[in-house]
Design a protein around this motif. Structure first.
Motif, PDB file in Angstrom:
ATOM      1  N   GLU A 117      34.386  46.263  40.558  1.00 14.34           N
ATOM      2  CA  GLU A 117      35.455  46.893  41.343  1.00 14.34           C
ATOM      3  C   GLU A 117      36.476  47.560  40.431  1.00 14.34           C
ATOM      4  O   GLU A 117      36.793  47.068  39.339  1.00 14.34           O
TER       5      GLU A 117
ATOM      6  N   ASP B  80      34.225  40.611  39.700  1.00 14.28           N
ATOM      7  CA  ASP B  80      35.477  41.251  40.091  1.00 14.28           C
ATOM      8  C   ASP B  80      36.542  40.961  39.035  1.00 14.28           C
ATOM      9  O   ASP B  80      37.167  39.908  39.041  1.00 14.28           O
TER      10      ASP B  80
ATOM     11  N   SER C 283      38.896  43.390  38.589  1.00 14.54           N
ATOM     12  CA  SER C 283      39.663  44.614  38.854  1.00 14.54           C
ATOM     13  C   SER C 283      41.161  44.441  38.653  1.00 14.54           C
ATOM     14  O   SER C 283      41.906  45.419  38.573  1.00 14.54           O
TER      15      SER C 283
ATOM     16  N   GLU D  25      43.389  38.531  46.916  1.00  9.94           N
ATOM     17  CA  GLU D  25      42.045  38.887  46.524  1.00  9.94           C
ATOM     18  C   GLU D  25      41.719  38.145  45.240  1.00  9.94           C
ATOM     19  O   GLU D  25      42.477  38.232  44.281  1.00  9.94           O
ATOM     20  N   ASP D  26      40.633  37.444  45.196  1.00 17.10           N
ATOM     21  CA  ASP D  26      40.258  36.558  44.080  1.00 17.10           C
ATOM     22  C   ASP D  26      41.502  35.872  43.512  1.00 17.10           C
ATOM     23  O   ASP D  26      41.860  36.055  42.363  1.00 17.10           O
TER      24      ASP D  26
HETATM   25 CA   LIG Z   1      39.483  42.725  42.831  1.00 15.74          CA
END
Ligand SMILES: [Ca+2]
Ligand SMILES: O=C(COP(=O)(O)O)N(O)CCCCOP(=O)(O)O
Ligand code: NA
Ligand SMILES: [Zn+2]
Length: 311
Positions: free
Chosen positions: A140, A110, A112, A148-149
């Motif tokens: 992603e 991830d 993103s 998120e993360d």
């Molecule tokens: Ca993400």
């Protein structure tokens, strides 16, 4: 049987149904998922976040990865249904390498929240390394609102379908998670649940590969009510309604990430049991209702996603 995630998702992509990807942090959630899959004759994807690796490994992510592979393989090899194990939201190389080395079916890289060129570059590297070890890869594009993360995104950044086409062509990633308006956790959407189906349709049209819906929990009100009747405070909780989940599958979603719904069911069962059984202290007893409610929510989700009988 323990399989590569690609085996499960290529079939779902070809036949147009969704498969639940259920997050776990402990043994009891694995029990619930495997039992639900066996009863519904449904494929299952079990997944662990980076936090789950640390939790189960008691601080050592390499030990956590090896432990989850051993536990999941043990159950997978003793049942007919296809079972895959995925690293969810891999953002640190150490966690991704730990899971590839341990024998995970797939890993998500991830990146993103990084600029597109960076996301492409890192994803290309992970795809090369993972494929060399027969491990499939999820990535992603876009951002979910919320945390998120370790990145707090004020609002969601929706996927650009043309970027998706280029991203998949250049990275050869196996599965793509396009951000279309969902968010993680129990408090999704400001107003009514609204996802960008047009973007989803375009991404599917342009990439043709299995797609992943993150933040897909419905926040099952039956479980919220039981939890609140037993001391929880989940006011304002809201998720993705089943009919909208069905639409995302119709438009090309094949992997449906579900964590919050399992957590809500588990805490509902646990609170209810503890309030009604003041004398009990056997964990095999006081975790039982929690596991049963979690299993029920999983079985219901398999019906919604149409993965029942798809083995
Ligand atoms: Ca993400
Ligand atoms: O997209 C989803 C599920 O979203 P949901 O919250 O709608 O179930 N996921 O990717 C699950 C996210 C799990 C987060 O785990 P940690 O708390 O250990 O970081
Ligand atoms: Na994932
Ligand atoms: Zn997610």
């Amino acid at each position: 049987a323990y399989v590569n995630t690609k085996v499960i998702l290529d079939k779902a992509n070809k036949e147009g149904y969704g498969v639940g990807a259920f997050n776990v942090n402990n043994l009891e959630f694995i029990h619930a998922i495997i039992e639900a899959g066996v009863e519904k004759k449904s494929p299952v994807i079990i997944q662990t976040s980076q936090g789950a690796l640390k939790y189960a490994g008691d601080g050592d992510v390499y030990r956590g990865a090896r432990l989850f592979v051993k536990m999941v393989r043990e159950f997978a090899d003793s049942v007919e249904i296809p079972v895959a194990l995925n690293l969810d939201h891999g953002s640190k190389l150490e966690n991704i390498m730990a899971c590839i080395q341990a024998g995970y079916s797939s890993v998500m890289i991830d990146a993103s929240h990084s600029p597109l060129e960076e996301n492409i570059a890192i994803t290309k590297d992970i795809v090369r390394i993972a494929h060399a070890a027969n491990v499939s890869v999820e990535a992603e594009l876009g951002q979910l609102a919320g945390i998120e993360d370790d990145v707090v995104a004020e609002h969601s950044v929706l996927v650009d379908p043309n970027e998706a086409k280029r991203f998949v062509e250049e990275t050869k990633v196996d599965f793509l998670a396009p951000a279309i308006g969902t968010s993680h956790g129990a408090f999704k959407f400001k107003g009514t649940a609204k996802l960008d189906f047009d973007r989803l349709k375009e991404v599917k049209e342009l990439t043709k590969i299995p797609l992943v819906l993150h933040g897909a929990s419905s926040v099952v009100q039956e479980m919220v009510k039981i939890a609140e009747a037993n001391g929880a405070d989940f006011g304002g909780s809201k998720g993705v309604p089943s009919d909208i989940l069905k639409e995302t599958v119709k438009y090309g979603i094949n992997k449906v990430n579900t964590d919050t719904d399992l957590r809500m069911a588990y805490i509902a069962g646990l609170r209810e049991f503890l309030n009604n059984n003041p004398k009990e202290f056997d964990p095999r007893k006081y975790f039982a209702t929690a596991k049963e409610y979690t299993k029920k929510v999983i079985m219901d989700r398999m019906e919604v996603l149409d993965s029942v009988g798809k083995i």
